[in-house]
Scaffold this motif. Structure first.
Motif, PDB file in Angstrom:
ATOM      1  N   SER A 135      33.357  35.980 -11.876  1.00  0.00           N
ATOM      2  CA  SER A 135      32.966  35.918 -13.288  1.00  0.00           C
ATOM      3  C   SER A 135      33.307  37.241 -13.940  1.00  0.00           C
ATOM      4  CB  SER A 135      31.461  35.683 -13.416  1.00  0.00           C
ATOM      5  OG  SER A 135      31.105  34.426 -12.958  1.00  0.00           O
ATOM      6  N   PRO A 136      33.492  37.238 -15.267  1.00  0.00           N
ATOM      7  CA  PRO A 136      33.692  38.516 -15.953  1.00  0.00           C
ATOM      8  C   PRO A 136      32.463  39.412 -15.757  1.00  0.00           C
ATOM      9  CG  PRO A 136      34.246  36.685 -17.393  1.00  0.00           C
ATOM     10  CD  PRO A 136      33.589  36.097 -16.175  1.00  0.00           C
ATOM     11  N   GLN A 137      32.692  40.703 -15.701  1.00  0.00           N
ATOM     12  CA  GLN A 137      31.577  41.627 -15.504  1.00  0.00           C
ATOM     13  C   GLN A 137      30.702  41.687 -16.744  1.00  0.00           C
ATOM     14  OE1 GLN A 137      32.342  45.381 -13.748  1.00  0.00           O
ATOM     15  NE2 GLN A 137      33.628  44.528 -12.153  1.00  0.00           N
ATOM     16  N   ALA A 138      29.493  42.200 -16.577  1.00  0.00           N
ATOM     17  CA  ALA A 138      28.530  42.278 -17.682  1.00  0.00           C
ATOM     18  C   ALA A 138      29.163  42.909 -18.909  1.00  0.00           C
ATOM     19  CB  ALA A 138      27.307  43.071 -17.248  1.00  0.00           C
ATOM     20  N   ASN A 139      28.732  42.407 -20.056  1.00  0.00           N
ATOM     21  CA  ASN A 139      29.168  42.900 -21.362  1.00  0.00           C
ATOM     22  C   ASN A 139      30.598  42.509 -21.714  1.00  0.00           C
ATOM     23  OD1 ASN A 139      26.633  44.125 -21.432  1.00  0.00           O
ATOM     24  ND2 ASN A 139      27.443  45.966 -20.461  1.00  0.00           N
ATOM     25  N   ASN A 140      31.112  41.472 -21.069  1.00  0.00           N
ATOM     26  CA  ASN A 140      32.409  40.906 -21.405  1.00  0.00           C
ATOM     27  C   ASN A 140      32.215  39.448 -21.790  1.00  0.00           C
ATOM     28  OD1 ASN A 140      34.234  43.128 -20.809  1.00  0.00           O
ATOM     29  ND2 ASN A 140      33.621  42.832 -18.684  1.00  0.00           N
ATOM     30  N   ALA A 141      33.145  38.915 -22.552  1.00  0.00           N
ATOM     31  CA  ALA A 141      33.063  37.504 -22.934  1.00  0.00           C
ATOM     32  C   ALA A 141      33.045  36.647 -21.678  1.00  0.00           C
ATOM     33  CB  ALA A 141      34.255  37.131 -23.806  1.00  0.00           C
ATOM     34  N   GLY A 142      32.128  35.690 -21.641  1.00  0.00           N
ATOM     35  CA  GLY A 142      32.034  34.791 -20.495  1.00  0.00           C
ATOM     36  C   GLY A 142      31.262  35.352 -19.333  1.00  0.00           C
ATOM     37  N   ASP A 143      30.531  36.466 -19.522  1.00  0.00           N
ATOM     38  CA  ASP A 143      29.792  37.048 -18.398  1.00  0.00           C
ATOM     39  C   ASP A 143      28.639  36.168 -17.943  1.00  0.00           C
ATOM     40  OD1 ASP A 143      28.121  37.585 -20.528  1.00  0.00           O
ATOM     41  OD2 ASP A 143      28.023  39.746 -20.182  1.00  0.00           O
ATOM     42  N   MET A 144      28.186  35.249 -18.812  1.00  0.00           N
ATOM     43  CA  MET A 144      27.182  34.254 -18.428  1.00  0.00           C
ATOM     44  C   MET A 144      27.722  32.894 -18.850  1.00  0.00           C
ATOM     45  SD  MET A 144      24.312  33.486 -16.987  1.00  0.00           S
ATOM     46  CE  MET A 144      23.069  34.761 -16.874  1.00  0.00           C
ATOM     47  N   ILE A 145      27.799  31.988 -17.900  1.00  0.00           N
ATOM     48  CA  ILE A 145      28.334  30.652 -18.149  1.00  0.00           C
ATOM     49  C   ILE A 145      27.233  29.653 -17.849  1.00  0.00           C
ATOM     50  CG2 ILE A 145      30.022  28.935 -17.376  1.00  0.00           C
ATOM     51  CD1 ILE A 145      31.730  31.368 -16.400  1.00  0.00           C
ATOM     52  N   LEU A 146      27.063  28.681 -18.722  1.00  0.00           N
ATOM     53  CA  LEU A 146      26.168  27.560 -18.486  1.00  0.00           C
ATOM     54  C   LEU A 146      27.071  26.353 -18.303  1.00  0.00           C
ATOM     55  CD1 LEU A 146      23.266  26.494 -18.304  1.00  0.00           C
ATOM     56  CD2 LEU A 146      23.332  26.151 -20.792  1.00  0.00           C
ATOM     57  N   ALA A 147      27.061  25.755 -17.117  1.00  0.00           N
ATOM     58  CA  ALA A 147      28.034  24.704 -16.806  1.00  0.00           C
ATOM     59  C   ALA A 147      27.380  23.513 -16.118  1.00  0.00           C
ATOM     60  CB  ALA A 147      29.125  25.271 -15.901  1.00  0.00           C
ATOM     61  N   ASP A 148      27.904  22.340 -16.428  1.00  0.00           N
ATOM     62  CA  ASP A 148      27.548  21.114 -15.712  1.00  0.00           C
ATOM     63  C   ASP A 148      28.669  20.887 -14.700  1.00  0.00           C
ATOM     64  OD1 ASP A 148      27.120  18.584 -14.731  1.00  0.00           O
ATOM     65  OD2 ASP A 148      26.809  17.653 -16.692  1.00  0.00           O
ATOM     66  N   LEU A 149      28.442  21.299 -13.462  1.00  0.00           N
ATOM     67  CA  LEU A 149      29.499  21.244 -12.452  1.00  0.00           C
ATOM     68  C   LEU A 149      29.840  19.824 -12.020  1.00  0.00           C
ATOM     69  CD1 LEU A 149      28.704  24.413 -10.335  1.00  0.00           C
ATOM     70  CD2 LEU A 149      30.331  24.130 -12.198  1.00  0.00           C
ATOM     71  N   SER A 150      29.017  18.835 -12.388  1.00  0.00           N
ATOM     72  CA  SER A 150      29.381  17.447 -12.069  1.00  0.00           C
ATOM     73  C   SER A 150      30.567  16.998 -12.930  1.00  0.00           C
ATOM     74  CB  SER A 150      28.194  16.497 -12.280  1.00  0.00           C
ATOM     75  OG  SER A 150      27.910  16.322 -13.654  1.00  0.00           O
ATOM     76  N   MET A 151      30.865  17.735 -13.999  1.00  0.00           N
ATOM     77  CA  MET A 151      31.980  17.394 -14.877  1.00  0.00           C
ATOM     78  C   MET A 151      33.275  18.087 -14.451  1.00  0.00           C
ATOM     79  SD  MET A 151      30.478  15.259 -16.702  1.00  0.00           S
ATOM     80  CE  MET A 151      31.827  14.861 -17.777  1.00  0.00           C
ATOM     81  N   TYR A 152      33.224  18.865 -13.398  1.00  0.00           N
ATOM     82  CA  TYR A 152      34.409  19.565 -12.907  1.00  0.00           C
ATOM     83  C   TYR A 152      34.860  18.884 -11.630  1.00  0.00           C
ATOM     84  CZ  TYR A 152      37.640  23.392 -12.107  1.00  0.00           C
ATOM     85  OH  TYR A 152      38.785  24.140 -11.939  1.00  0.00           O
ATOM     86  N   LEU A 153      36.093  18.448 -11.611  1.00  0.00           N
ATOM     87  CA  LEU A 153      36.637  17.750 -10.451  1.00  0.00           C
ATOM     88  C   LEU A 153      37.808  18.544  -9.891  1.00  0.00           C
ATOM     89  CD1 LEU A 153      36.739  15.180  -8.672  1.00  0.00           C
ATOM     90  CD2 LEU A 153      38.316  14.238 -10.357  1.00  0.00           C
ATOM     91  N   MET A 154      37.742  18.855  -8.614  1.00  0.00           N
ATOM     92  CA  MET A 154      38.845  19.539  -7.958  1.00  0.00           C
ATOM     93  C   MET A 154      39.320  18.656  -6.807  1.00  0.00           C
ATOM     94  SD  MET A 154      39.173  23.291  -6.110  1.00  0.00           S
ATOM     95  CE  MET A 154      38.426  24.165  -7.440  1.00  0.00           C
ATOM     96  N   PHE A 155      40.558  18.231  -6.877  1.00  0.00           N
ATOM     97  CA  PHE A 155      41.131  17.386  -5.840  1.00  0.00           C
ATOM     98  C   PHE A 155      41.595  18.266  -4.681  1.00  0.00           C
ATOM     99  CE2 PHE A 155      44.902  15.455  -3.892  1.00  0.00           C
ATOM    100  CZ  PHE A 155      44.337  14.293  -3.409  1.00  0.00           C
TER     101      PHE A 155
END
Length: 180
Positions: A135-155
């Motif tokens: 993840s990006p380090q603190a104080n950078n854009a995207g340093d905290m992500i809220l995600a629903d991992l059931s919507m991510y599919l990796m084949f």
């Protein structure tokens, strides 16, 4: 994938031990690469990562360079999930100082309440916490992500495979393991 060479005497002393060790290390390496791709993948020859996805909704922190209670609430307000049980916060470990002192706007008890007598807190506002070095380090854009991992599919075409050759490194006295 990749490969590693091991001095022949190591593999002769403990052929099963070195094989098990290498399998464990290769698994860690592949898992780290998958985690990196899940977050930062470009979509070209690798999965499209969450941070590069067009559905990612960035927020601007209320207080400059500090992830605070109001920021977490703003993220939840914008968030929609199909499966709330698979939602989690993903963050870089450098964000722990912000989380540890997080307070509500009234100055009351913190939104994140670690219990010093047991393992460090596992949730924030009801959702699991998962740290990632990718993840990006603190104080950078995207340093905290809220995600629903059931919507991510990796084949995954196939699981970890390991091949062994005593011939590749014959001239240097090494055995070679290849993983992919």
């Amino acid at each position: 994938g990749g490969y590693t060479e091991v001095q022949k005497e190591f593999s002769q002393d403990s052929p099963l031990g070195i094989q098990a060790l290498l399998k464990s290390l290769f698994s860690v390496s592949i898992s780290a690469k998958n985690e990196r791709n899940l977050l930062r993948g470009s979509g070209v020859g690798q999965p499209l990562g969450i941070l590069n996805s067009p559905v990612a909704l960035p927020i601007t922190t209320v207080t400059n360079n500090v992830f605070a209670y109001a920021d977490a609430l703003n993220m939840i307000a914008k968030f929609w999930s199909v499966n709330p049980m698979s939602v989690c916060w993903i963050f870089h470990p450098s964000l722990w100082p912000d989380l540890g002192v997080m307070e509500t706007t009234t100055g009351g008890p913190g939104a994140f309440q670690p219990n010093m007598g047991v393992a460090f807190g596992k949730t924030l506002l009801g959702y699991e916490l998962a740290q990632s070095q990718h993840s990006p380090q603190a104080n950078n854009a995207g340093d905290m992500i809220l995600a629903d991992l059931s919507m991510y599919l990796m084949f995954v075409r196939q699981e970890l495979a390991i091949d062994f050759s005593e011939h590749v490194g014959f001239l240097t006295g090494k055995d070679t393991w290849r993983f992919y």
